[in-house]
Each structure stands twice: as C-alpha cells, then as structure tokens.
Write a protein that holds these residues in place. Sequence first.
Motif, PDB file in Angstrom:
ATOM      1  N   UNK A 205      29.499  43.556  34.678  1.00 48.69           N
ATOM      2  CA  UNK A 205      28.674  42.357  34.539  1.00 48.69           C
ATOM      3  C   UNK A 205      29.461  41.138  34.996  1.00 48.69           C
ATOM      4  N   UNK A 206      28.763  40.096  35.492  1.00 48.86           N
ATOM      5  CA  UNK A 206      29.465  38.879  35.913  1.00 48.86           C
ATOM      6  C   UNK A 206      30.330  38.295  34.804  1.00 48.86           C
ATOM      7  N   UNK A 207      29.837  38.352  33.553  1.00 45.37           N
ATOM      8  CA  UNK A 207      30.597  37.794  32.436  1.00 45.37           C
ATOM      9  C   UNK A 207      31.885  38.575  32.209  1.00 45.37           C
ATOM     10  N   UNK A 208      31.806  39.914  32.330  1.00 37.73           N
ATOM     11  CA  UNK A 208      32.998  40.734  32.159  1.00 37.73           C
ATOM     12  C   UNK A 208      34.005  40.470  33.269  1.00 37.73           C
ATOM     13  N   UNK A 209      33.524  40.329  34.504  1.00 44.01           N
ATOM     14  CA  UNK A 209      34.425  40.019  35.617  1.00 44.01           C
ATOM     15  C   UNK A 209      35.068  38.662  35.428  1.00 44.01           C
ATOM     16  N   UNK A 210      34.317  37.712  34.895  1.00 40.27           N
ATOM     17  CA  UNK A 210      34.855  36.382  34.641  1.00 40.27           C
ATOM     18  C   UNK A 210      35.954  36.430  33.587  1.00 40.27           C
ATOM     19  N   UNK A 211      35.907  37.447  32.723  1.00 36.86           N
ATOM     20  CA  UNK A 211      36.911  37.582  31.682  1.00 36.86           C
ATOM     21  C   UNK A 211      38.209  38.196  32.146  1.00 36.86           C
ATOM     22  N   UNK A 212      38.267  38.695  33.388  1.00 34.74           N
ATOM     23  CA  UNK A 212      39.517  39.241  33.914  1.00 34.74           C
ATOM     24  C   UNK A 212      40.557  38.121  33.984  1.00 34.74           C
ATOM     25  N   UNK A 213      41.726  38.402  33.497  1.00 34.78           N
ATOM     26  CA  UNK A 213      42.781  37.385  33.433  1.00 34.78           C
ATOM     27  C   UNK A 213      43.094  36.834  34.822  1.00 34.78           C
ATOM     28  N   UNK A 214      42.961  35.529  34.979  1.00 37.65           N
ATOM     29  CA  UNK A 214      43.252  34.861  36.242  1.00 37.65           C
ATOM     30  C   UNK A 214      42.030  34.498  37.055  1.00 37.65           C
ATOM     31  N   UNK A 215      40.882  35.124  36.782  1.00 34.25           N
ATOM     32  CA  UNK A 215      39.678  34.852  37.568  1.00 34.25           C
ATOM     33  C   UNK A 215      39.190  33.427  37.363  1.00 34.25           C
ATOM     34  N   UNK A 216      39.093  32.982  36.113  1.00 37.80           N
ATOM     35  CA  UNK A 216      38.520  31.661  35.825  1.00 37.80           C
ATOM     36  C   UNK A 216      39.268  30.523  36.523  1.00 37.80           C
ATOM     37  N   UNK A 217      40.611  30.423  36.401  1.00 35.30           N
ATOM     38  CA  UNK A 217      41.284  29.317  37.092  1.00 35.30           C
ATOM     39  C   UNK A 217      41.178  29.398  38.612  1.00 35.30           C
ATOM     40  N   UNK A 218      41.171  30.617  39.157  1.00 35.11           N
ATOM     41  CA  UNK A 218      41.045  30.735  40.606  1.00 35.11           C
ATOM     42  C   UNK A 218      39.641  30.366  41.078  1.00 35.11           C
ATOM     43  N   UNK A 219      38.617  30.612  40.250  1.00 38.12           N
ATOM     44  CA  UNK A 219      37.267  30.185  40.599  1.00 38.12           C
ATOM     45  C   UNK A 219      37.139  28.670  40.516  1.00 38.12           C
ATOM     46  N   UNK A 332      41.574  45.711  40.899  1.00 37.03           N
ATOM     47  CA  UNK A 332      40.973  46.483  41.994  1.00 37.03           C
ATOM     48  C   UNK A 332      39.688  47.203  41.604  1.00 37.03           C
ATOM     49  N   UNK A 333      39.537  47.580  40.337  1.00 34.79           N
ATOM     50  CA  UNK A 333      38.330  48.273  39.904  1.00 34.79           C
ATOM     51  C   UNK A 333      37.118  47.373  39.800  1.00 34.79           C
ATOM     52  N   UNK A 334      37.332  46.062  39.825  1.00 36.92           N
ATOM     53  CA  UNK A 334      36.228  45.114  39.709  1.00 36.92           C
ATOM     54  C   UNK A 334      36.192  44.149  40.890  1.00 36.92           C
ATOM     55  N   UNK A 335      36.733  44.574  42.017  1.00 34.30           N
ATOM     56  CA  UNK A 335      36.792  43.696  43.180  1.00 34.30           C
ATOM     57  C   UNK A 335      35.418  43.181  43.594  1.00 34.30           C
ATOM     58  N   UNK A 336      34.428  44.071  43.598  1.00 30.02           N
ATOM     59  CA  UNK A 336      33.096  43.670  44.047  1.00 30.02           C
ATOM     60  C   UNK A 336      32.521  42.565  43.185  1.00 30.02           C
ATOM     61  N   UNK A 337      32.603  42.736  41.868  1.00 35.03           N
ATOM     62  CA  UNK A 337      32.075  41.722  40.965  1.00 35.03           C
ATOM     63  C   UNK A 337      32.845  40.411  41.089  1.00 35.03           C
ATOM     64  N   UNK A 338      34.172  40.499  41.228  1.00 37.00           N
ATOM     65  CA  UNK A 338      34.985  39.290  41.364  1.00 37.00           C
ATOM     66  C   UNK A 338      34.674  38.572  42.674  1.00 37.00           C
ATOM     67  N   UNK A 339      34.535  39.325  43.756  1.00 37.71           N
ATOM     68  CA  UNK A 339      34.189  38.712  45.030  1.00 37.71           C
ATOM     69  C   UNK A 339      32.762  38.138  45.007  1.00 37.71           C
ATOM     70  N   UNK A 340      31.891  38.767  44.218  1.00 39.91           N
ATOM     71  CA  UNK A 340      30.561  38.204  44.041  1.00 39.91           C
ATOM     72  C   UNK A 340      30.617  36.849  43.363  1.00 39.91           C
ATOM     73  N   UNK A 341      31.445  36.743  42.322  1.00 43.50           N
ATOM     74  CA  UNK A 341      31.628  35.450  41.656  1.00 43.50           C
ATOM     75  C   UNK A 341      32.219  34.418  42.621  1.00 43.50           C
ATOM     76  N   UNK A 342      33.134  34.869  43.479  1.00 38.03           N
ATOM     77  CA  UNK A 342      33.735  33.971  44.456  1.00 38.03           C
ATOM     78  C   UNK A 342      32.687  33.429  45.434  1.00 38.03           C
ATOM     79  N   UNK A 343      31.851  34.316  45.969  1.00 41.24           N
ATOM     80  CA  UNK A 343      30.816  33.885  46.915  1.00 41.24           C
ATOM     81  C   UNK A 343      29.778  32.998  46.221  1.00 41.24           C
TER      82      UNK A 343
END
Length: 389
Positions: A205-219, A332-343
Amino acid sequence: MTNIDQSISGSSTRTRIPPFAFVLTMCIGVIGSNSLALGPIAPEVARSLGTEVPAVMTASAAFGLGTAVSAVFLGRLIDRYGPRRMLTVALFALAAGLAGSAVAASLSLLVAAQLVVGLAAGIALPSIYTLASVIAPKGRESQTIGLVLTGWTLSMVAGVPLSATIAEFAGWRTVYMIVSAATLVACAAVRIAPAREASAGTATSPLAALGVRGVAPLLVACAAFMAAFYGVYAFIGEHLHATLGLPVRANGLIAVSYGVGFGAAAFLDRLIDRFGAGRLLPLIFLVIAGVYVAMATFSGSYAAILAVMFFWGLANHFGLNVLIMRLTALDPGRRGAIMGLNSGTTYLALFAGTIGFGAIYGSGGFYVLPLAAAGLMLLAALAAAIAPR
C-alpha cells in the motif's frame, strides 16, 4: 595512460550496460513527447476544436492529474506483477489513449483521452525506473539510470520541435498518431527484448511504502526539487517574450539548451558511482540552488540565460539520477510502490509549483522565481542530508 584506458575498457566489458536500457530510454522518450507536445501545438488544437488555448491546456492538467493518481495508487501493482509486465500493459494503454487523442472530435474527448494517457504513464514511469535499477550492473547503477533518463532529452530536443513542425504541415492529429505508433513499437520491444527479470512479490500500500525508512525525507526533497523546476520553467518563456521582447521562437533554443545539458550529463554519470550517491545528493541540490541564483542574476540577458539553461539541465540530470538511485535502494522489495510515490509527488509538485510560482510571477516578476526556487533547493538539500543512506 594506456594502462588506465585498458583498465577502464576491461571493466566496462565485464559490466556492460544491458541493451534493454536503450529500450527503456525509448519508453521515456515517447512518454515525454506526449507530456511536452501539447504546449507547442495548443494554438492549432484550439483552432481545430473551436476553443481557446487555456481551455486546451486543461488536457495537459488532466494528464498530470492522471499520472499522479495512478502512480500513487497503482504503482504498488508493479511489485505484485513485476515491472516488465506492468510496463507492457501501461504502454499499450498509453498508445490507445494517444490514438484517442488523435481522433478526439471535441475538447472534452481530448481531455478524457489525455486522462487515460496520464493513468497509463503513472504506471509506466515507475515501472521504467524500477526496471532500470533491476538491470543495472553492479557499480554502474548511475550510468544505467542516466542512460534511461536521456529519453527526456530526446523528447525535449527532438520531440518538441518535431511536434510543432508536424502540426504545421500535417495537422496536430498526426502528431498523436505518430507518438501512438512509436509507443506500440516501444511496447513490442519491452515484450520481446531480453532482460533481467524482477521477481513478482506482494502489492504494498502507498502508506506502507511511505513508512519505509528514508522515503519520507527523500519525497520532501523530490517535491521541493520538482516544484522549483516546473515553477521556473513554466514562466521563463513568458519572461523572454514579455520582458525581454524576444519572439516566441526564442523559446525553442531555451528548451534545446536545457535538453543538451541534461543529456550531456549522462557522460559524467560514472562519477556518481565512484563517489557514492548517498553523500552527493545534498551537494547536487546545493549546486542547483546556485544555478537558480545565477539565473536570477543574469535574467536580463538572453545569451546568459541560454548558458545557464545548459548548466541547469546538467545539474538537474544529476539530481534526478541520484534521487532515483537513493529511493530504489531503500527497499528492493517495494521499489514499484516507492517509485509510484516518487512519480505521484513529481506531478503534484508540477501542479503546485506552476500555481504557486504563477502567483509570485504576477506580483514580483520573473527575477523572484529563481530565488524562490533556490530556497526550495535548500530545503531539498536539508531533507536529502537527513535521509538515511
């Protein structure tokens, strides 16, 4: 010197960038050609559909909105079904949306078709970036991603001028038909070309991907970076025309200078692999802030702005490349969701940056815009600095 050359040559042979990277470059090129094409051909579209240019540009807004929504909420499917399969489906839908744009008999149908194109692009872009990170040889990650990113250069330097020329001599509908056909070719290439496959997993889920350490500040860094770019780029052409009194065709060289700089940076991407993406990102964002200060300083000279545009493209290439590397390496297991948040963040920043900088431009003129962008880049540098490597 000979020994050094031989060493580099031998290393390059062992870790050759896969040819599939060129397929991904083509995919970026066709997506970029659509996203950048409407502006130059908008007057012809407006005349054909019996409406005004601002109304026609709502189709561009629909594309951006569709991309953002799709990337955030459907990007997780990339992890579930694999990026290659999702890219194939997305490109086919993209070609259908482009064909629909070509035959649209009214503005509402054009807007609907571009919404479909945006929904498809929202899956295609994170799929492409995910695949680029998957196929990249160890030690040449930045060079592989940088090669893929040159697709944006192709669309800006070649796609935009060609779109305007084709629209003038063959009609704007031909532009969309040609891009649709090119998208089908890219779809076929993705389907049949050999490449390393990413294993399918579970949808995140987008929320779970957002919870990956480091995603929020990079977004946060991504949002500031992209809002600064789109906010300034949206009004630089108007500045040249209204303030400096230059003809509209002067805008073409601006796009070319930026695109050449963006593409030229690909030849220096190996430096990122050498020094490490983690430590470079804050520094790159600070350099971009300096470019914006230079743009404000020399905003009264067309020749100086052309030179600054080249370095702007050069620095932005490095910024985008390293940002993608940092994000795809987090999980790496959530690359798609993280890249989705990036786009999704990118296209929401496009909307916010254009609206916000438009208000600033109306009250303070163009000179203030690069200074505001420099402030956003300081925020981006701070966010990138506190993000875990």
